[in-house]
Design an enzyme around this catalytic site. Structure first.
Site, PDB file in Angstrom:
ATOM      1  N   ASP A  10       0.880  -1.162   0.000  1.00 39.65           N
ATOM      2  CA  ASP A  10       0.000   0.000   0.000  1.00 39.65           C
ATOM      3  C   ASP A  10       0.931   1.230   0.000  1.00 39.65           C
ATOM      4  OD1 ASP A  10      -2.359   1.614   0.539  1.00 39.65           O
ATOM      5  OD2 ASP A  10      -1.647   1.744   2.602  1.00 39.65           O
ATOM      6  N   LEU A  11       0.414   2.379  -0.376  1.00 40.56           N
ATOM      7  CA  LEU A  11       1.288   3.563  -0.456  1.00 40.56           C
ATOM      8  C   LEU A  11       1.190   4.434   0.801  1.00 40.56           C
ATOM      9  CD1 LEU A  11       3.257   5.269  -2.168  1.00 40.56           C
ATOM     10  CD2 LEU A  11       1.275   6.358  -3.214  1.00 40.56           C
ATOM     11  N   ASP A  12       0.034   5.098   0.957  1.00 42.50           N
ATOM     12  CA  ASP A  12      -0.121   6.037   2.070  1.00 42.50           C
ATOM     13  C   ASP A  12      -0.154   5.292   3.412  1.00 42.50           C
ATOM     14  OD1 ASP A  12      -0.644   8.250   3.602  1.00 42.50           O
ATOM     15  OD2 ASP A  12      -2.787   8.243   3.197  1.00 42.50           O
ATOM     16  N   THR A  18       1.269  10.511   3.440  1.00 39.83           N
ATOM     17  CA  THR A  18       0.565  11.610   2.775  1.00 39.83           C
ATOM     18  C   THR A  18      -0.720  11.975   3.515  1.00 39.83           C
ATOM     19  OG1 THR A  18      -0.215   9.907   1.277  1.00 39.83           O
ATOM     20  CG2 THR A  18       1.460  11.380   0.421  1.00 39.83           C
ATOM     21  N   LYS A  46      -8.398   6.867   6.096  1.00 38.13           N
ATOM     22  CA  LYS A  46      -7.193   6.189   5.606  1.00 38.13           C
ATOM     23  C   LYS A  46      -7.576   4.981   4.747  1.00 38.13           C
ATOM     24  CE  LYS A  46      -3.724   7.757   8.802  1.00 38.13           C
ATOM     25  NZ  LYS A  46      -2.796   7.442   9.879  1.00 38.13           N
ATOM     26  N   SER A 115      -2.542   0.653  -4.298  1.00 36.30           N
ATOM     27  CA  SER A 115      -3.019   1.835  -3.568  1.00 36.30           C
ATOM     28  C   SER A 115      -4.367   2.320  -4.086  1.00 36.30           C
ATOM     29  CB  SER A 115      -1.984   2.954  -3.711  1.00 36.30           C
ATOM     30  OG  SER A 115      -2.518   4.187  -3.313  1.00 36.30           O
ATOM     31  N   ALA A 116      -5.150   2.924  -3.186  1.00 32.37           N
ATOM     32  CA  ALA A 116      -6.434   3.516  -3.585  1.00 32.37           C
ATOM     33  C   ALA A 116      -6.231   4.869  -4.253  1.00 32.37           C
ATOM     34  CB  ALA A 116      -7.313   3.695  -2.343  1.00 32.37           C
ATOM     35  N   LYS A 146     -11.111  -1.100  -1.484  1.00 36.95           N
ATOM     36  CA  LYS A 146     -10.816  -2.002  -0.366  1.00 36.95           C
ATOM     37  C   LYS A 146     -11.979  -1.866   0.628  1.00 36.95           C
ATOM     38  CE  LYS A 146      -5.964  -0.638  -0.881  1.00 36.95           C
ATOM     39  NZ  LYS A 146      -4.848   0.122  -0.310  1.00 36.95           N
ATOM     40  N   GLU A 170      -0.013  -3.312   4.623  1.00 33.83           N
ATOM     41  CA  GLU A 170      -1.150  -2.371   4.710  1.00 33.83           C
ATOM     42  C   GLU A 170      -1.257  -1.697   6.073  1.00 33.83           C
ATOM     43  OE1 GLU A 170      -3.794  -0.738   3.919  1.00 33.83           O
ATOM     44  OE2 GLU A 170      -4.071  -1.245   1.831  1.00 33.83           O
ATOM     45  N   ASP A 171      -1.658  -0.418   6.071  1.00 36.81           N
ATOM     46  CA  ASP A 171      -1.862   0.282   7.348  1.00 36.81           C
ATOM     47  C   ASP A 171      -3.341   0.428   7.697  1.00 36.81           C
ATOM     48  OD1 ASP A 171      -2.276   2.212   5.249  1.00 36.81           O
ATOM     49  OD2 ASP A 171      -2.247   3.759   6.795  1.00 36.81           O
TER      50      ASP A 171
HETATM   51  P1  B16 Z   1      -6.469  10.210  -3.952  1.00 39.84           P
HETATM   52  P2  B16 Z   1      -3.585   4.293   0.087  1.00 39.84           P
HETATM   53  C1  B16 Z   1      -5.378   6.299   0.028  1.00 39.84           C
HETATM   54  O1  B16 Z   1      -4.074   5.819  -0.211  1.00 39.84           O
HETATM   55  C2  B16 Z   1      -5.388   7.227   1.226  1.00 39.84           C
HETATM   56  O2  B16 Z   1      -5.071   6.508   2.403  1.00 39.84           O
HETATM   57  C3  B16 Z   1      -6.768   7.837   1.388  1.00 39.84           C
HETATM   58  O3  B16 Z   1      -6.773   8.715   2.490  1.00 39.84           O
HETATM   59  C4  B16 Z   1      -7.132   8.586   0.088  1.00 39.84           C
HETATM   60  O4  B16 Z   1      -8.432   9.146   0.175  1.00 39.84           O
HETATM   61  C5  B16 Z   1      -7.055   7.609  -1.082  1.00 39.84           C
HETATM   62  O5  B16 Z   1      -5.755   7.042  -1.143  1.00 39.84           O
HETATM   63  C6  B16 Z   1      -7.375   8.255  -2.410  1.00 39.84           C
HETATM   64  O6  B16 Z   1      -6.382   9.188  -2.722  1.00 39.84           O
HETATM   65  O7  B16 Z   1      -7.436  11.290  -3.590  1.00 39.84           O
HETATM   66  O8  B16 Z   1      -5.050  10.678  -4.115  1.00 39.84           O
HETATM   67  O9  B16 Z   1      -6.935   9.403  -5.154  1.00 39.84           O
HETATM   68  O10 B16 Z   1      -3.506   4.163   1.583  1.00 39.84           O
HETATM   69  O11 B16 Z   1      -4.579   3.337  -0.531  1.00 39.84           O
HETATM   70  O12 B16 Z   1      -2.246   4.258  -0.581  1.00 39.84           O
HETATM   71 MG    MG Z   2      -2.767   3.184   3.406  1.00 40.79          MG
END
Ligand code: B16
Ligand code: MG
Length: 216
Positions: A10-12, A18, A46, A115-116, A146, A170-171
């Site tokens: 996962d990224l964030d 971020t 998150k 990542s989302a 997810k 994953e966090d």
């Molecule tokens: P964006 P992850 C997620 O990243 C974030 O945790 C979540 O807070 C955010 O809303 C989502 O990405 C979408 O991000 O607006 O940049 O498309 O944890 O899945 O890496």
């Molecule tokens: Mg995350």
């Protein structure tokens, strides 16, 4: 003998933090709409998609908007968010993340991002780690958020590996659930009390080793 062949990250919250930028941008939007948005609220977003995050925020503020208005608000928030992440540097990669990715690669394991975020390309580029991933699956490539396993299954597919040979880092609870639903092993990054469904929980990738990975 371990059958682990690939790691999906996962990224964030795992590779970079971020969440603080998401928080600032959502707070600015909430304030413009006339209500406040706390860091505690931010925790609940998150791993949640941009569209779903906006819906939750509007719900917390007791505000109803049309679909067209929601699209405009999400775009407004994203413009502020992109402005902040465009200034990110390699120093913002979380402790041990780059080193663990390099260790996996040197051990012959494949790597993917799951990542989302629809902004993951820019984040990977600005932090100088894009070259460490064989495959990148992000919010632009999936339709089911997810805890649906789609993002990780597409990652495994892109790596040509069976899900049972993949480990997900994953966090978010929803992310750990997505990994398990996809038939993969899950390493939670954060608190064992929160991520108790994971096969192993560590506080960060700086706590990971190949020994721990192969023991999963
Ligand atoms: P964006 P992850 C997620 O990243 C974030 O945790 C979540 O807070 C955010 O809303 C989502 O990405 C979408 O991000 O607006 O940049 O498309 O944890 O899945 O890496
Ligand atoms: Mg995350």
């Amino acid at each position: 003998m371990s059958t682990i062949k690939a790691c999906i990250f996962d990224l964030d919250g795992v590779i970079v933090d971020t969440a603080v930028y998401h928080y600032k941008a959502w707070k600015r939007l909430a304030n413009e709409l006339g209500f406040d948005f706390t860091e505690e609220d931010n925790e609940k977003l998150k791993g949640v998609s941009r569209t779903r995050s906006l819906e939750l925020i509007l719900q917390w503020g007791g505000i109803t908007k049309t679909d067209a208005e929601k699209e405009e608000l999400a775009t407004r928030k994203n413009t502020w968010y992109v402005d902040m992440i465009s200034k990110m540097t390699p120093a913002e990669v979380l402790p041990g993340a780059k080193e663990f990715l390099e260790l996996c690669i040197s051990a012959g394991l494949k790597t993917a991002l799951g990542s989302a975020s629809k902004n993951s390309g820019m984040i990977l580029e600005k932090t100088g780690i894009a070259h460490l991933f064989d495959v990148v699956i992000d919010g632009n490539k999936v339709s089911k958020p997810k805890p649906d396993p789609e993002v990780f299954l597409k990652g495994a597919e892109g790596l040509h590996e069976a899900p049972e040979n993949c480990v997900v880092f994953e966090d978010a609870i929803a992310g750990v659930e997505a990994a398990i639903a996809g038939g993969m092993k899950a390493v939670g990054i954060g608190s064992p009390k929160v991520l108790y469904e994971a096969n192993l929980v560590v506080s960060g990738l700086n706590e990971m080793s190949l020994k721990k990975l192969y023991a999963l």
